[in-house]
Write an enzyme that holds these catalytic residues in place. Structure first.
Site, PDB file in Angstrom:
ATOM      1  CG  HIS A   1      -5.425  40.456  30.256  1.00 17.29           C
ATOM      2  ND1 HIS A   1      -6.424  41.294  30.892  1.00 17.29           N
ATOM      3  CD2 HIS A   1      -4.496  40.355  31.003  1.00 17.29           C
ATOM      4  CE1 HIS A   1      -5.639  41.773  32.011  1.00 17.29           C
ATOM      5  NE2 HIS A   1      -4.809  41.159  32.280  1.00 17.29           N
TER       6      HIS A   1
ATOM      7  CG  HIS B   1      -3.394  45.022  29.242  1.00 12.71           C
ATOM      8  ND1 HIS B   1      -3.173  43.338  29.234  1.00 12.71           N
ATOM      9  CD2 HIS B   1      -2.547  45.111  30.405  1.00 12.71           C
ATOM     10  CE1 HIS B   1      -2.333  43.047  30.233  1.00 12.71           C
ATOM     11  NE2 HIS B   1      -1.876  44.085  30.828  1.00 12.71           N
TER      12      HIS B   1
ATOM     13  CE  LYS C   1       2.626  39.098  34.692  1.00 11.41           C
ATOM     14  NZ  LYS C   1       1.999  39.668  35.874  1.00 11.41           N
TER      15      LYS C   1
END
Length: 572
Positions: free
Chosen positions: A133, A136, A130
RNA sequence: GCGCCCGUAGCUCAGCUGGAUAGAGCAUCGGACUUCUAAUCCGACGGUCGGGGGUUCGAAUCCUCCCGGGCGCGCCA
């Protein structure tokens, strides 16, 4: 030639605070530890204050009378005492202030402490396959800053990136890959393609129940520990993802001591389940295994094994904690993880407690607030995401334009733009209390003026510029007369408080405390060199003293910014 | 429904273990570049600290209730 008394050297205003507290302790029945000094609200009241209310009550006296009695009796070296009503205020003699703060800021161990603890910081921990973004960013930036702060305080710090590289979602991913995967797409842009597959899986699974079956089977294959195709595929996804994450870490200047995903504890999971069983805490419930925590005041039990026989997040966290305890015997282990997981940490700590693992008290969840968009919560599946690299890229682009406009002569504009852009983003994240939710706002994140990272970087660059233009070696402390810069009171106080700010930031696990202290230093520094011209005054001694002050400012800012993870350009 | 977090100036936020007239930045308005980088500095404007009650010599801070917002509540992580 003034030489500072040895007791003054280490840490800014500490020497004065210690002296004041000792003196108050001698004059009262209180211990030094019981005497807490405050910072006066108004600068004109001095550097420290002692409200006499409590002390007076214990002594059966009137607070104001006590304050004025103490003010006239006590004598403290380099400190002037004044009673203002019930407050006893302490003003440090300006030249002693300049001398002590200059001496300590010019030392390499400024802001250090000897806390001597082994501290594990688990942070960042993105999920494989993933994209990283903005969500994080907080764990990454906060965790890295705390790690550096603890290091400065004398801890042995162990940084662990606990990658989300295990769990049922990888069953889904492998299943999706086997159906729709494209070798070319994976090579070109691994995470983007994997995300695509993941989203596609969820869409198709709504109408095709066989997918869920395939996914479950794939995860079981993974958990079997055998060297099969599923495992090889999973491993490849992991490596490709990690390579992409590394680019972000490089931009932030972050390193880890261990990049150990959940999978690292894979072969300990059965032992952990057996251990839990042996502790007598496991209960079967509808074919799954749970640990009841009602006696710990937690209503939701901790689920450690599903009906399908697979493990869960909690199982892996228990395994990881146990394994780390056995390996490192940490004094504290901090989990820098979002506040939405509070219950999970309460649960698995309580589970460990129930097993008699008293070391679980050393584990601490460091929660932080959510980043949300004005449209709502971030959601990978619903496409409401802002990628971390996009944020950094936009900030750097804007910084590039600013550099182009403000300093077109600059040699390495690209490098500086990168430092300024990244610095703006990092500082913006760290200047708020961790617990508060933040609504992501481009305009704010991309601001370079006022209370921002670039403001502090600019102040630092100005200092470097002055020192460069002096065209002479920076005067050492022993070569200057500190009393010549005693009019820099605000700056010396701000710098002198930095060690305390670093300690508080560590103790409260709150980098913001350091960020705020730096902003005060920046403001005082800008005012100082605005009011006091350094070069060309025609006064040799004055120039030397001011150069040393600018050097102290430069070092102090560099120290603080480095601890926060904000790059420190020498020109911008 | 239960649990946790948050609510301070128009906006974004500081305010440390309760203490002195609640502070910054942005925005707005007014000043300061022939002088070490104006990504700056100086000033003005701006707040019944979500609301009520309580504890205290003293509450933005502690307790309680209410309102508003967020998050979480066994087979995701």
């Amino acid at each position: 030639m003034p030489t500072p008394p040895s007791s003054h050297q280490g840490n800014g205003l500490d020497a004065f605070a210690t002296r004041i507290r000792q003196s108050l302790a001698e004059a009262s029945s209180l211990t030094v530890d019981a005497i807490l000094l405050e910072r006066p609200r108004q600068e004109l009241h001095g550097e420290f204050a002692f409200p006499c209310f409590r002390f007076a009550k214990a002594a059966g006296k009137n607070p104001a009378e006590l304050a004025s009695a103490l003010a006239s009796t006590l004598q403290i070296e380099d400190v002037e005492l004044t009673a203002v009503g019930p407050f006893l205020n302490f003003s440090i003699h300006p030249s002693a202030l300049a001398q002590v703060v200059l001496a300590s800021t010019l030392r390499d161990d400024f802001g250090c402490a000897q806390e001597n603890l082994t501290t594990i910081v688990e942070f960042s921990s993105p999920n494989i396959a993933k994209p990283m973004h903005v969500g994080h960013m907080r764990t990454t930036v906060i965790g890295a800053a705390l790690s550096r702060i603890f290091q400065r305080l004398g801890h042995k710090v162990i940084r662990i990136n606990h990658l989300g590289d295990w769990g049922s979602q990888f069953g889904k991913l492998v299943a999706a890959w086997q159906r729709w995967g494209s070798e070319e797409a994976l090579e070109a842009s691994p995470i983007a393609h994997l995300l695509e597959l993941y989203v596609h899986f969820h869409k198709e699974a709504e109408t095709d129940p066989s997918l869920a079956e395939e996914a479950k089977r794939a995860f079981q294959e993974l958990e079997s520990g055998e060297d099969n195709l599923t495992r090889a595929t999973w491993k490849r996804f992991t490596e490709l993802s990690l390579r992409e994450f590394q680019r972000v870490y490089d931009r932030f200047g972050i390193t880890f001591d261990y990049v150990r995903g959940e999978s690292w504890y894979e072969n300990q999971l059965q032992d952990v389940l057996a251990w839990l069983e042996g502790c007598g805490v496991l209960e079967e419930d509808d074919g799954a295994f749970i640990i009841d925590l009602s006696e710990e005041g937690i209503k939701t039990p901790c689920l450690v094994k599903t009906t399908h026989g697979t493990t869960l997040y909690a199982t892996r966290d228990i395994a990881a904690a146990k394994s780390r305890w056995e390996e490192f015997h940490f004094d504290q282990m901090l989990y820098v993880v979002g506040a939405e997981q509070t219950l999970h940490f309460q649960q698995f700590k309580a589970a460990l407690k129930k097993c008699g693992a008293s070391w679980q008290e050393r584990m601490e969840h460091i929660p932080f607030g959510l980043i949300r968009l004005t449209e709502g919560k971030l959601s990978t599946r619903e496409g409401r995401v802002i990628s971390l690299s996009e944020v950094l890229d936009r900030a750097v682009d804007l910084a590039q334009k600013a550099v182009e406009e403000k300093n077109p002569e600059l040699a390495d504009k690209k490098k500086v733009a990168e430092m300024v852009g990244v610095g703006a983003v990092v500082f913006h994240d760290l200047k708020h209390q961790r617990q508060k939710d933040v609504i992501f706002n481009w305009q704010e994140v991309l601001s370079f003026e006022g209370d921002t990272g670039p403001y502090l970087q600019y102040t630092h660059a100005r200092c470097c510029s002055i020192l460069r233009k002096a065209e002479r070696p920076i005067p050492s402390f022993s070569a200057i007369q500190p009393e010549l810069v005693q009019d820099g009171r605000d700056l010396f106080v701000a710098m002198g408080r930095l060690p305390q700010a670093i300690r508080d930031a560590g103790q409260k696990r709150e980098p913001m405390i350091l960020a705020q202290a730096l902003l005060r230093i920046g403001a005082a520094g800008n005012a100082f060199y605005r009011e006091h011209r350094v070069l060309g005054t025609g006064d040799e001694e004055l120039e030397k003293a001011r150069l040393a002050t600018i050097d102290a400012l430069r070092r102090t800012l560099a120290l603080g910014l480095e601890l926060l993870g904000v790059p420190v350009p020498e020109e911008m």
